[in-house]
Design an enzyme around this catalytic site. Structure first.
Site, PDB file in Angstrom:
ATOM      1  N   GLU A  62       0.824  -1.210   0.000  1.00  0.00           N
ATOM      2  CA  GLU A  62       0.000   0.000   0.000  1.00  0.00           C
ATOM      3  C   GLU A  62       0.857   1.259   0.000  1.00  0.00           C
ATOM      4  OE1 GLU A  62      -2.219  -3.459   1.188  1.00  0.00           O
ATOM      5  OE2 GLU A  62      -0.386  -2.595   2.048  1.00  0.00           O
ATOM      6  N   PRO A 276      10.937 -13.461  -1.415  1.00  0.00           N
ATOM      7  CA  PRO A 276       9.773 -13.668  -0.542  1.00  0.00           C
ATOM      8  C   PRO A 276       9.115 -12.338  -0.160  1.00  0.00           C
ATOM      9  CG  PRO A 276      11.657 -14.958   0.201  1.00  0.00           C
ATOM     10  CD  PRO A 276      12.172 -14.008  -0.833  1.00  0.00           C
ATOM     11  N   ARG A 277       7.818 -12.402   0.066  1.00  0.00           N
ATOM     12  CA  ARG A 277       7.047 -11.201   0.392  1.00  0.00           C
ATOM     13  C   ARG A 277       7.437 -10.628   1.754  1.00  0.00           C
ATOM     14  NH1 ARG A 277       3.602  -7.288  -1.808  1.00  0.00           N
ATOM     15  NH2 ARG A 277       2.057  -6.624  -0.281  1.00  0.00           N
ATOM     16  N   GLY A 318      13.025  -3.155  -0.094  1.00  0.00           N
ATOM     17  CA  GLY A 318      13.031  -1.976  -0.962  1.00  0.00           C
ATOM     18  C   GLY A 318      13.688  -2.180  -2.306  1.00  0.00           C
ATOM     19  N   GLU A 319      14.023  -3.428  -2.675  1.00  0.00           N
ATOM     20  CA  GLU A 319      14.722  -3.659  -3.939  1.00  0.00           C
ATOM     21  C   GLU A 319      13.926  -4.517  -4.915  1.00  0.00           C
ATOM     22  OE1 GLU A 319      19.407  -3.216  -3.232  1.00  0.00           O
ATOM     23  OE2 GLU A 319      18.635  -5.191  -2.654  1.00  0.00           O
ATOM     24  N   ASN A 343       0.751  -7.183  -6.602  1.00  0.00           N
ATOM     25  CA  ASN A 343       0.700  -6.148  -7.630  1.00  0.00           C
ATOM     26  C   ASN A 343       1.430  -6.562  -8.911  1.00  0.00           C
ATOM     27  OD1 ASN A 343       0.481  -3.810  -9.068  1.00  0.00           O
ATOM     28  ND2 ASN A 343       1.488  -2.505  -7.567  1.00  0.00           N
ATOM     29  N   LEU A 345       1.386  -4.860 -11.619  1.00  0.00           N
ATOM     30  CA  LEU A 345       1.751  -3.680 -12.397  1.00  0.00           C
ATOM     31  C   LEU A 345       3.222  -3.318 -12.264  1.00  0.00           C
ATOM     32  CD1 LEU A 345      -1.294  -1.316 -11.771  1.00  0.00           C
ATOM     33  CD2 LEU A 345      -0.759  -2.592 -13.844  1.00  0.00           C
ATOM     34  N   GLU A 346       3.833  -3.655 -11.125  1.00  0.00           N
ATOM     35  CA  GLU A 346       5.217  -3.231 -10.889  1.00  0.00           C
ATOM     36  C   GLU A 346       6.168  -3.785 -11.950  1.00  0.00           C
ATOM     37  OE1 GLU A 346       7.884  -2.243  -6.979  1.00  0.00           O
ATOM     38  OE2 GLU A 346       6.600  -4.002  -6.910  1.00  0.00           O
TER      39      GLU A 346
END
Length: 430
Positions: A62, A276-277, A318-319, A343, A345-346
């Site tokens: 988000e 991994p998330r 962050g990568e 997502n 779209l990334e």
């Protein structure tokens, strides 16, 4: 007309009854530089000067999706500061990374804190301390006591990028009195699609305050830096065929590794970049790879991907965008297991052909135009995943065509940001 109090009181009583379990869960979601008392609306640390806008995002995804909105609010309201809150520790870290990438003047106007738990007293203390002129909740962050505390203190509340999946709608229908009383205290709701708007209205949100503005997820921030860094990394790896599996979830890595083992039969030099998330699972996934005797390199340990490396674990924060750009094909996780997807779209914004499992209900609105354009392919098994990746490896021109189609979809769908900012501006004091 005021909403009935009893659903919110019953909800609060349930929260108090569950407080030991909630407290244990939140105790884990912590960043050392933050006081745990922020979870009770205490010790918020000094905030940038008022007037102030407050924006709440649940977690990492988000915060990423809200970045264009955050930067748009800073640009359109230069006299205001902005407080960003999240519920998770990873969301806090993503927020700090976002803040660090702003200009020095905007950094001074942007702060992050943890959202307090939705107990009545904590909610009141938080809103009194922050004193926002406007509260903005991202997607489905509907916290009854926080919303009520805003209403008591005459703070307008907006829900932006409002989404309600069919699964979430069925769950909320069981709590319709609570949802109706909560939504009655919303000032404006910007829904991603007509289907989302209809579901919110069915739960009790007034059609008079509901607007369909489109998805902010299409308002992608510039990916040029991530693309440049990722392609540099890809060059370092030579001519190897590289694919990336990002935002993977528990139970999914085993299926992805099965697909990679099949892929290696056709492309022995293929490299899987596995991301991994959740960071708390990094070591678990590394252990899984080692148990299955994969030649593993970990990014967090600065281990290079040598010619022998079969799996490169992206165990940093962050990568993800940069790592997506480092591959020729991208798979987006949370979708081979029934979790609703993440997502898509990334990687599409980076010009990569995108693969996903069939569980994409949380992102159906953005997945549909990508599917129609041929930029997204759904797979339902490790065999199908391996076959599709191999197909793109064998036909680079088709991969580039799918990547171009994805970028074109994103450009065509833009406009939600301008409509959202205009709607929010009407809620601020003149």
């Amino acid at each position: 007309m005021s909403s009935p109090a009893w659903p919110r009181l019953a909800y609060s009583a349930a929260l108090y009854a569950l407080s030991p379990l909630i407290g244990w869960r939140i105790w884990r979601e912590q960043v050392p530089t933050y006081s745990r008392l922020q979870r009770l609306g205490l010790r918020l640390q000094p905030l940038p000067p008022a007037p102030r806008i407050w924006l709440h995002c649940a977690s990492v995804g988000e915060v990423r999706a809200a970045r264009p909105l955050i930067e748009g609010l800073l640009a359109r309201h230069p006299m205001h500061s902005l407080l960003l809150t999240t519920m998770t520790a990873t969301g806090a870290q993503q927020s700090q990374a976002l803040i660090s990438e702003q200009t020095p003047s905007d950094q001074a106007r942007l702060a992050h804190r943890f959202l307090p738990l939705d107990f009545p007293g904590a909610a009141r203390r938080f809103v009194r301390s922050v004193q926002p002129e406007l509260a903005i909740l991202f997607e489905t962050e509907l916290w009854p006591n926080l919303i009520h505390a805003c209403r008591q203190q005459d703070v307008p509340v907006a829900v932006v990028n409002g989404r309600l999946s069919p699964r979430a709608f069925k769950r909320y229908q069981r709590l319709r009195p609570l949802m109706a009383s909560t939504l009655a205290e919303i000032s404006w709701l910007a829904a991603k699609s007509s289907a989302d708007a209809e579901r919110f209205n069915a739960l009790g949100c007034s059609t008079g305050i509901t607007r369909i503005v489109g998805s902010l997820k299409f308002e992608m921030a510039s990916q040029n830096k991530a693309k440049k860094e990722g392609e540099h990394l890809l060059q370092d790896w030579g001519e190897r065929p590289v694919w990336v599996a990002g935002s993977t979830r528990d139970g999914e890595e085993t299926l992805i590794l099965q697909a990679h083992r099949q892929l290696l039969r056709r492309y022995p030099s293929a490299l899987l970049v596995l991301v991994p998330r959740h960071p708390q699972r990094f070591d678990e996934v590394a252990k899984l790879c080692q148990t299955e005797s994969w030649a593993l390199s970990r990014r967090s340990l600065q281990q290079p991907a040598t010619k022998q490396t079969q799996v490169y674990l992206g165990d940093t924060l962050g990568e993800l965008a940069m790592l997506y750009a480092a591959g020729r094909v991208a798979f987006v996780g949370g979708s081979l297991v029934p979790l609703g997807g993440h997502n898509v779209l990334e990687p599409a914004a980076l010009g990569r052909p995108v693969l996903s499992g069939s569980s994409i209900e949380n992102f159906a609105d953005v997945a549909e135009p990508l599917l129609a354009a041929g930029a997204l392919t759904l797979v339902d098994s490790p065999e199908a995943l391996a076959d599709t990746v191999a197909g793109y490896f064998a036909n680079p021109e088709r991969a580039q065509q799918a990547g171009r189609a994805g970028r074109a979809v994103i450009e065509a769908q833009k406009g939600a940001l301008a409509r959202t900012l205009t709607g929010l501006e009407a809620l601020l004091p003149r």
